[in-house]
Enzyme design. Structure first.
Site, PDB file in Angstrom:
ATOM      1  N   TYR A 245      36.482  37.391  43.033  1.00 37.85           N
ATOM      2  CA  TYR A 245      35.951  38.664  42.399  1.00 37.85           C
ATOM      3  C   TYR A 245      34.818  38.540  40.751  1.00 37.85           C
ATOM      4  O   TYR A 245      34.111  38.972  40.777  1.00 37.85           O
ATOM      5  CB  TYR A 245      36.926  39.994  41.585  1.00 37.85           C
ATOM      6  CG  TYR A 245      37.003  41.173  41.357  1.00 37.85           C
ATOM      7  CD1 TYR A 245      36.031  41.943  41.570  1.00 37.85           C
ATOM      8  CD2 TYR A 245      35.906  41.803  39.554  1.00 37.85           C
ATOM      9  CE1 TYR A 245      34.889  43.678  40.971  1.00 37.85           C
ATOM     10  CE2 TYR A 245      36.329  42.615  39.634  1.00 37.85           C
ATOM     11  CZ  TYR A 245      35.178  43.545  39.795  1.00 37.85           C
ATOM     12  OH  TYR A 245      34.998  44.700  39.196  1.00 37.85           O
TER      13      TYR A 245
ATOM     14  N   SER B  20      31.238  43.037  34.706  1.00 35.02           N
ATOM     15  CA  SER B  20      32.739  43.534  34.700  1.00 35.02           C
ATOM     16  C   SER B  20      32.992  42.488  33.554  1.00 35.02           C
ATOM     17  O   SER B  20      32.319  41.441  33.557  1.00 35.02           O
ATOM     18  CB  SER B  20      33.681  43.397  36.030  1.00 35.02           C
ATOM     19  OG  SER B  20      35.048  43.295  36.034  1.00 35.02           O
TER      20      SER B  20
HETATM   21  P1  NAP Z   1      34.775  52.489  43.677  1.00 32.79           P
HETATM   22  O1  NAP Z   1      35.986  53.995  43.548  1.00 32.79           O
HETATM   23  O2  NAP Z   1      36.050  51.574  44.635  1.00 32.79           O
HETATM   24  O3  NAP Z   1      33.748  52.669  44.482  1.00 32.79           O
HETATM   25  C1  NAP Z   1      32.934  51.410  44.831  1.00 32.79           C
HETATM   26  C2  NAP Z   1      31.796  51.485  45.349  1.00 32.79           C
HETATM   27  O4  NAP Z   1      31.321  50.741  46.264  1.00 32.79           O
HETATM   28  C3  NAP Z   1      31.784  52.815  46.913  1.00 32.79           C
HETATM   29  O5  NAP Z   1      30.830  53.535  46.347  1.00 32.79           O
HETATM   30  C4  NAP Z   1      31.412  52.236  47.686  1.00 32.79           C
HETATM   31  O6  NAP Z   1      30.754  52.758  48.872  1.00 32.79           O
HETATM   32  C5  NAP Z   1      31.265  51.051  47.402  1.00 32.79           C
HETATM   33  N1  NAP Z   1      30.751  50.090  48.083  1.00 32.79           N
HETATM   34  C6  NAP Z   1      31.976  49.073  48.898  1.00 32.79           C
HETATM   35  N2  NAP Z   1      31.721  48.397  49.744  1.00 32.79           N
HETATM   36  C7  NAP Z   1      30.074  48.410  50.151  1.00 32.79           C
HETATM   37  C8  NAP Z   1      29.313  48.175  50.642  1.00 32.79           C
HETATM   38  N3  NAP Z   1      28.843  47.262  51.287  1.00 32.79           N
HETATM   39  N4  NAP Z   1      28.017  48.440  50.580  1.00 32.79           N
HETATM   40  C9  NAP Z   1      27.739  49.910  49.440  1.00 32.79           C
HETATM   41  N5  NAP Z   1      28.326  50.157  49.681  1.00 32.79           N
HETATM   42  C10 NAP Z   1      29.692  50.141  49.750  1.00 32.79           C
HETATM   43  O7  NAP Z   1      35.169  51.266  42.384  1.00 32.79           O
HETATM   44  P2  NAP Z   1      34.173  51.825  41.367  1.00 32.79           P
HETATM   45  O8  NAP Z   1      35.036  51.451  40.107  1.00 32.79           O
HETATM   46  O9  NAP Z   1      33.519  52.840  41.206  1.00 32.79           O
HETATM   47  O10 NAP Z   1      33.411  50.472  41.157  1.00 32.79           O
HETATM   48  C11 NAP Z   1      31.974  50.418  41.157  1.00 32.79           C
HETATM   49  C12 NAP Z   1      31.441  49.391  40.572  1.00 32.79           C
HETATM   50  O11 NAP Z   1      32.434  49.490  39.408  1.00 32.79           O
HETATM   51  C13 NAP Z   1      32.221  47.883  41.343  1.00 32.79           C
HETATM   52  O12 NAP Z   1      30.641  47.305  40.903  1.00 32.79           O
HETATM   53  C14 NAP Z   1      33.378  47.522  40.363  1.00 32.79           C
HETATM   54  O13 NAP Z   1      33.491  45.649  40.463  1.00 32.79           O
HETATM   55  C15 NAP Z   1      32.862  47.844  38.900  1.00 32.79           C
HETATM   56  N6  NAP Z   1      33.267  47.545  38.068  1.00 32.79           N
HETATM   57  C16 NAP Z   1      34.589  48.876  37.864  1.00 32.79           C
HETATM   58  C17 NAP Z   1      35.651  48.532  37.161  1.00 32.79           C
HETATM   59  C18 NAP Z   1      36.967  49.889  37.061  1.00 32.79           C
HETATM   60  O14 NAP Z   1      38.082  49.716  36.089  1.00 32.79           O
HETATM   61  N7  NAP Z   1      36.847  50.797  37.800  1.00 32.79           N
HETATM   62  C19 NAP Z   1      35.375  48.330  36.113  1.00 32.79           C
HETATM   63  C20 NAP Z   1      34.853  46.829  36.341  1.00 32.79           C
HETATM   64  C21 NAP Z   1      33.369  46.456  37.065  1.00 32.79           C
HETATM   65  P3  NAP Z   1      31.347  53.492  49.678  1.00 32.79           P
HETATM   66  O15 NAP Z   1      32.460  53.671  49.596  1.00 32.79           O
HETATM   67  O16 NAP Z   1      30.534  54.226  51.089  1.00 32.79           O
HETATM   68  O17 NAP Z   1      32.132  52.291  51.190  1.00 32.79           O
END
Ligand code: NAP
Length: 247
Positions: free
Chosen positions: A156, A143
């Protein structure tokens, strides 16, 4: 250019958000996808059904990757199903945002376990298979917060910066094997994670983004595809997909 047809990928947290976009992009390009979910079973099952309807191949596997036992179970399920593993995308992540003063041990440990320790667990389990591949790829979804810091995000930010250090060191160790290890550093992407941020803060963030908009999950997915398909000579890097917010 690497032919992705028939390759096998594990995408942690692949059932929704950025993970689902990555899963779709890889499946569209002939990769057999192993979609890991923890809680979002319905979303993961629906995604696999959609992929199969479109002529792709994949399975959904429940595992909480913050524990070594379940991360091992995930990789074992992938190899049992398809007999190989070429691509690991460490995408699972959570936030527990609080200023440091208010941060509890639980907030710290949960975020480190899900976002960082999981990367060690899945990679350790997957590496014996990935090194057998002629196009091994490990892609860690870090991130912008791991690079620039974030208010209320010490946990984080530490986890995401940890992923970057991990990426560089493992890339050095694996370079001679042909396995590449890279991090993608998204800026602010429209998913449930960003939806948790209060509206007024979201607007403040958007105003600072040079591109004047949040990113889309499929813009991250295309970065993953690029690294898988055209990334033979790219390793140990951070691919910043952030609308110019951090350079
Ligand atoms: P999201 O929609 O909240 O998705 C998070 C994902 O992580 C979900 O599929 C969730 O699965 C999974 N997860 C959480 N805890 C878990 C566990 N213990 N074991 C297995 N899976 C788990 O968020 P997102 O934005 O798509 O985030 C995806 C990645 O991108 C993350 O690493 C986040 O830090 C990174 N990121 C996001 C942003 C942003 O602005 N959105 C920016 C920078 C980086 P379940 O729902 O099945 O628990």
């Amino acid at each position: 250019m690497v032919k992705l047809e028939g390759k096998v990928a594990v995408i942690t947290g692949g059932g929704k958000g950025i993970g689902a976009a990555i899963t779709r992009e890889l499946a569209r390009n002939g990769v057999k996808v192993v979609v890991n979910y923890n809680k979002s079973r319905e979303a993961a099952d629906q995604l696999i059904a959609e992929i199969k309807e479109n002529g792709g191949e994949g399975i959904a596997v429940q595992a909480d990757v913050s524990t070594q036992e379940e991360a091992n179970k995930l990789i074992a399920a992938a190899v049992e199903q398809y007999g190989r593993l070429d691509i690991l995308v460490n995408n699972a992540g959570i936030t527990r945002d609080r200023t440091f003063k208010k941060l509890s041990n639980e907030d710290w440990n949960e975020v480190i376990n899900v976002n960082l320790n999981s990367v060690y667990y899945t990679t350790a389990a997957a590496l014996p298979y990935i090194t057998e591949s002629d196009a091994g790829r490990i892609i860690n979804i870090s991130s912008i917060i791991g690079q620039a810091g974030g208010f209320g995000q010490t946990n984080y930010s530490a986890a995401k910066a940890g992923m970057i250090g991990f990426t560089k060191s493992l890339a050095l160790e694996l370079a001679k094997t042909g396995v590449t290890v890279n991090a993608i550093c998204p800026g602010f992407i429209e998913t449930d994670m960003l939806a948790e941020v209060p509206d007024n803060i979201r607007e403040q963030i958007k105003a600072k983004i040079p591109a004047r908009r949040f990113g889309h999950a499929d813009e991250i997915a295309r970065g993953v595809l690029y690294l898988c398909q055209d990334g033979e000579y790219i390793t140990g890097q951070q691919l910043n997909i952030n609308g110019g917010l951090y350079m």
